[in-house]
Motif scaffolding. Structure first.
Motif, PDB file in Angstrom:
ATOM      1  N   HIS A  15       0.837  -1.198   0.000  1.00 55.20           N
ATOM      2  CA  HIS A  15       0.000   0.000   0.000  1.00 55.20           C
ATOM      3  C   HIS A  15       0.874   1.252   0.000  1.00 55.20           C
ATOM      4  N   TRP A  17       0.720   5.571  -0.266  1.00 54.53           N
ATOM      5  CA  TRP A  17      -0.055   6.809  -0.214  1.00 54.53           C
ATOM      6  C   TRP A  17       0.827   7.938  -0.711  1.00 54.53           C
ATOM      7  N   ILE A  41      -3.025   4.902  -3.119  1.00 56.16           N
ATOM      8  CA  ILE A  41      -3.937   5.938  -2.643  1.00 56.16           C
ATOM      9  C   ILE A  41      -3.337   7.273  -3.054  1.00 56.16           C
ATOM     10  N   GLN A  61      -7.350   4.327  -4.995  1.00 59.62           N
ATOM     11  CA  GLN A  61      -8.264   5.106  -4.160  1.00 59.62           C
ATOM     12  C   GLN A  61      -7.836   6.570  -4.172  1.00 59.62           C
ATOM     13  N   VAL A  80      -7.206   7.049   5.227  1.00 56.52           N
ATOM     14  CA  VAL A  80      -6.246   6.044   4.766  1.00 56.52           C
ATOM     15  C   VAL A  80      -6.195   4.884   5.749  1.00 56.52           C
TER      16      VAL A  80
END
Length: 263
Positions: A15, A17, A41, A61, A80
């Motif tokens: 993941h 961000w 993200i 996302q 998040v």
């Protein structure tokens, strides 16, 4: 800088961000991570740009925020965390600050509002992200924090009165974060691009040497993360020259820069 960072070479299921991912280097890096299997993200102020990214990258996302607003960043971080909690075993593997602002400025046209705007977007926004994610990364016992600065932060340059000092601050910040966090198992990387063709550099009226596309920049960044590098600087033929110039004494440095730029 000592021991390398933990290598980030397999992005499948990880993941990431990215704050400042609506255009330029941030968007290209988010796209490259998505292509490698990362669960991405993306954040920025422009909701339309974020939504277009999500539509073009299934599974990504979007979390809109204003990086200069501490409350907005904390609220985005809570979103998040909520996204991660919906996926058993998920953690935040990368938080990247790539938001930036640039407008050429010289001391003869000093604009305090513009100076402070650079500071808020380029530096204070990074502090907001660190404040929002560092407790999570420490609780996880791992993860990676990456800050996008610039070779303009190495030493003073013409037209960089507002921009350069904010990038110099990011360089120092990243170095100190590395010293504080590396032994805890957290990765910290500093990204210092040369000239990259983005909406920010499009305003430059001068020829930009060794100009790269955002996609080329993204490949350099991913290669640096895979190698465990602390500083990821590119293109090397340009950045190594600036590093060498930075070793000169002030008098020689000022003379060389004036000769190279005509300033």
């Amino acid at each position: 800088m000592g021991k390398p960072n933990p290598k980030l070479d397999d992005w499948r299921g990880r993941h990431a961000w990215l704050v400042g991912a609506s255009t330029g280097i941030g968007r290209a890096t988010a796209s490259a991570l998505h292509a490698r299997g990362a669960r991405v993200i993306v954040s920025a102020r422009g909701r339309e740009a974020l939504e277009s990214f999500v539509q073009a990258h299934p599974g990504a996302q979007a979390v809109a925020l204003d990086a200069t607003d501490h409350g907005s960043m904390l609220a985005a971080a809570a979103q998040v965390r909520s996204l991660l909690e919906r996926q058993p075993g998920a953690r935040l593997d990368l938080a990247m600050y790539c938001a930036g602002h640039y407008k050429a400025q010289r001391a003869t046209e000093f604009d305090l509002d513009e100076m402070l705007c650079h500071q808020q977007i380029n530096y204070v926004g990074a502090l907001h992200l660190i404040d929002a994610v560092l407790p999570l990364l420490r609780a996880q016992g791992g993860g990676h924090l990456s800050l996008v600065a610039s070779v303009a932060g190495y030493r003073g340059l013409p037209n960089a009165l507002a921009y350069g000092p904010t990038k110099a601050a990011l360089i120092n910040l990243a170095q100190t974060l590395y010293l504080d966090l590396h032994e805890m198992g957290l990765g910290v990387s500093l990204i210092n691009p040369g000239f990259v063709a983005t909406p920010l550099t499009a305003q430059n009226a001068f020829r930009m040497p060794a100009l790269l596309t955002p996609e080329q920049a993204a490949r350099e960044i991913l290669a640096g993360w895979a190698a465990g590098d602390f500083e990821i600087h590119f293109p090397k033929r340009f950045t190594r020259t600036l590093k060498a110039l930075g070793l000169l004494g002030d008098g020689l440095y000022f003379k060389a820069i004036r000769r190279a730029t005509g300033s």
